[in-house]
Design a protein around this motif. Structure first.
Motif, PDB file in Angstrom:
ATOM      1  N   ASN A  27       0.832  -1.209   0.000  1.00 22.87           N
ATOM      2  CA  ASN A  27       0.000   0.000   0.000  1.00 22.87           C
ATOM      3  C   ASN A  27       0.866   1.257   0.000  1.00 22.87           C
ATOM      4  O   ASN A  27       0.613   2.206  -0.743  1.00 22.87           O
ATOM      5  CB  ASN A  27      -0.919  -0.013   1.218  1.00 22.87           C
ATOM      6  CG  ASN A  27      -1.917   1.130   1.207  1.00 22.87           C
ATOM      7  OD1 ASN A  27      -2.730   1.248   0.289  1.00 22.87           O
ATOM      8  ND2 ASN A  27      -1.843   1.998   2.204  1.00 22.87           N
TER       9      ASN A  27
ATOM     10  N   CYS B 272       2.348   1.799  -3.311  1.00 23.39           N
ATOM     11  CA  CYS B 272       1.307   2.244  -4.238  1.00 23.39           C
ATOM     12  C   CYS B 272       1.040   3.737  -4.075  1.00 23.39           C
ATOM     13  O   CYS B 272       0.801   4.445  -5.051  1.00 23.39           O
ATOM     14  CB  CYS B 272       0.006   1.476  -4.004  1.00 23.39           C
ATOM     15  SG  CYS B 272       0.037  -0.193  -4.646  1.00 23.39           S
ATOM     16  N   LEU B 273       1.075   4.212  -2.832  1.00 16.69           N
ATOM     17  CA  LEU B 273       0.899   5.646  -2.590  1.00 16.69           C
ATOM     18  C   LEU B 273       1.989   6.430  -3.291  1.00 16.69           C
ATOM     19  O   LEU B 273       1.727   7.420  -3.976  1.00 16.69           O
ATOM     20  CB  LEU B 273       0.913   5.939  -1.079  1.00 16.69           C
ATOM     21  CG  LEU B 273      -0.340   5.555  -0.304  1.00 16.69           C
ATOM     22  CD1 LEU B 273      -0.078   5.560   1.202  1.00 16.69           C
ATOM     23  CD2 LEU B 273      -1.480   6.512  -0.639  1.00 16.69           C
ATOM     24  N   VAL B 274       3.224   5.955  -3.138  1.00 20.13           N
ATOM     25  CA  VAL B 274       4.370   6.605  -3.773  1.00 20.13           C
ATOM     26  C   VAL B 274       4.196   6.614  -5.296  1.00 20.13           C
ATOM     27  O   VAL B 274       4.436   7.618  -5.968  1.00 20.13           O
ATOM     28  CB  VAL B 274       5.692   5.887  -3.389  1.00 20.13           C
ATOM     29  CG1 VAL B 274       6.872   6.469  -4.172  1.00 20.13           C
ATOM     30  CG2 VAL B 274       5.934   5.977  -1.892  1.00 20.13           C
ATOM     31  N   ALA B 275       3.782   5.477  -5.824  1.00 20.85           N
ATOM     32  CA  ALA B 275       3.656   5.324  -7.281  1.00 20.85           C
ATOM     33  C   ALA B 275       2.325   5.863  -7.814  1.00 20.85           C
ATOM     34  O   ALA B 275       2.083   5.815  -9.016  1.00 20.85           O
ATOM     35  CB  ALA B 275       3.813   3.855  -7.655  1.00 20.85           C
ATOM     36  N   ARG B 276       1.474   6.335  -6.920  1.00 19.99           N
ATOM     37  CA  ARG B 276       0.129   6.806  -7.288  1.00 19.99           C
ATOM     38  C   ARG B 276      -0.609   5.747  -8.103  1.00 19.99           C
ATOM     39  O   ARG B 276      -1.076   5.995  -9.220  1.00 19.99           O
ATOM     40  CB  ARG B 276       0.196   8.107  -8.088  1.00 19.99           C
ATOM     41  CG  ARG B 276       0.752   9.265  -7.299  1.00 19.99           C
ATOM     42  CD  ARG B 276       1.069  10.433  -8.210  1.00 19.99           C
ATOM     43  NE  ARG B 276       1.608  11.549  -7.443  1.00 19.99           N
ATOM     44  CZ  ARG B 276       0.880  12.475  -6.839  1.00 19.99           C
ATOM     45  NH1 ARG B 276      -0.432  12.430  -6.892  1.00 19.99           N
ATOM     46  NH2 ARG B 276       1.464  13.442  -6.167  1.00 19.99           N
ATOM     47  N   LYS B 277      -0.692   4.595  -7.533  1.00 16.02           N
ATOM     48  CA  LYS B 277      -1.283   3.459  -8.227  1.00 16.02           C
ATOM     49  C   LYS B 277      -2.243   2.739  -7.283  1.00 16.02           C
ATOM     50  O   LYS B 277      -1.991   2.665  -6.088  1.00 16.02           O
ATOM     51  CB  LYS B 277      -0.135   2.518  -8.623  1.00 16.02           C
ATOM     52  CG  LYS B 277      -0.442   1.507  -9.677  1.00 16.02           C
ATOM     53  CD  LYS B 277       0.857   0.858 -10.193  1.00 16.02           C
ATOM     54  CE  LYS B 277       0.531  -0.350 -11.047  1.00 16.02           C
ATOM     55  NZ  LYS B 277       1.743  -0.950 -11.622  1.00 16.02           N
ATOM     56  N   LYS B 278      -3.337   2.243  -7.816  1.00 17.06           N
ATOM     57  CA  LYS B 278      -4.221   1.374  -7.032  1.00 17.06           C
ATOM     58  C   LYS B 278      -3.943  -0.051  -7.495  1.00 17.06           C
ATOM     59  O   LYS B 278      -3.954  -0.326  -8.694  1.00 17.06           O
ATOM     60  CB  LYS B 278      -5.693   1.701  -7.290  1.00 17.06           C
ATOM     61  CG  LYS B 278      -6.043   3.135  -6.924  1.00 17.06           C
ATOM     62  CD  LYS B 278      -6.926   3.213  -5.708  1.00 17.06           C
ATOM     63  CE  LYS B 278      -7.475   4.621  -5.551  1.00 17.06           C
ATOM     64  NZ  LYS B 278      -7.382   5.107  -4.162  1.00 17.06           N
TER      65      LYS B 278
ATOM     66  N   ASN C 147      -5.044   2.213  -1.101  1.00 16.65           N
ATOM     67  CA  ASN C 147      -4.510   1.956  -2.445  1.00 16.65           C
ATOM     68  C   ASN C 147      -4.514   0.480  -2.840  1.00 16.65           C
ATOM     69  O   ASN C 147      -4.021   0.125  -3.899  1.00 16.65           O
ATOM     70  CB  ASN C 147      -3.112   2.557  -2.601  1.00 16.65           C
ATOM     71  CG  ASN C 147      -3.192   4.062  -2.776  1.00 16.65           C
ATOM     72  OD1 ASN C 147      -3.853   4.739  -1.987  1.00 16.65           O
ATOM     73  ND2 ASN C 147      -2.572   4.589  -3.811  1.00 16.65           N
TER      74      ASN C 147
END
Ligand SMILES: *Cc1c(COP(=O)(O)O)cnc(C)c1O
Length: 222
Positions: free
Chosen positions: A102, A105-111, A146
């Motif tokens: 998670n 994912c926040l870092v990568a701006r991805k869900k 995320n």
């Protein structure tokens, strides 16, 4: 290397003999780019890798028109790479791992769509959450903004009489139905990933909607 024509024929056979609602993931470990791309040519929509390093190596040479599934045990220190490489992680089995994925994912701006791996074989499987602890784990993971919990995955025995796998699949399906009934916010019970080369027919009979097949498509691994 296996004959590419045979790979294409095997993919076509499995596609034609499985219900259209079942997603066929080609388990691609140890296979060459040519073999994997032959499978994609024949209609494979998703490929699965077990190891980050191998996926990283194959990413530039294997089609990106398919969705990439992480199907092997994921170490927390590889979560960042996993988030970059994969479109679904099928093997989330602890809060610690989920937190790390998670975060990345926040870092990568991805869900990230994820499946929860169930240890349906108990002592015989080394990874996965036990059926008893699945609900609690899913409730905790459902709070991670995320991650998108979309179902369950299980291994079951890979060798031996395919019928021996049936009870493991039945148990996982039971957990799947129980979790679905709870209607936990943000949790979807949409995919049930179970069944390999020797057991996929039985897995489908028991409710699988994702099957992961390697040797039946590509030949035995060395
Ligand atoms: C290798 C593998 C498969 C496919 O196994 P085959 O017996 O080659 O079909 C499926 N799932 C996982 C997690 C695997 O590692």
């Amino acid at each position: 290397m296996n004959d590419l024509k045979t790979v294409r024929e095997n993919v076509t056979f499995v596609r034609q003999t499985t219900p259209s609602g079942v997603l066929l993931v080609a388990a691609a470990k140890t296979r060459t780019a040519d073999e994997v791309n032959a499978a994609v040519d024949a209609g494979i929509k998703a490929i699965g890798y077990n190891y980050i390093q191998e996926a990283e190596r194959m990413r530039p040479v294997v089609s990106d028109k398919v969705s990439w599934h992480m199907i092997g045990h994921l170490q927390r220190n590889k979560a960042k790479k996993a988030v970059q490489l994969f479109d679904m992680i099928e093997t989330i089995d602890s809060v610690g791992l989920a937190l790390e994925v998670n975060k990345q994912c926040l870092v990568a701006r991805k869900k990230m769509p994820v499946l929860i791996e169930i240890n349906s074989g108990r002592e015989s499987n080394k990874t996965g959450v036990t059926p008893e602890n699945a609900e609690q784990l899913i409730r905790e993971i459902s709070a991670l903004s995320n991650l998108l919990v979309q179902g369950l995955m299980t291994m079951g025995p890979r060798l031996g009489d395919p019928e021996d796998a049936r009870p493991y699949f039945q148990l996982t399906k039971k957990v799947f139905d129980q979790i679905a009934k709870l209607k936990i916010p943000r949790v979807e019970m949409r995919y049930l990933s179970m069944g390999m080369s020797n057991s996929y027919r039985i897995a489908i009979e028991e409710g699988a909607t994702i099957i992961r097949i390697g040797s039946f498509l590509f030949g035995e691994r060395n």
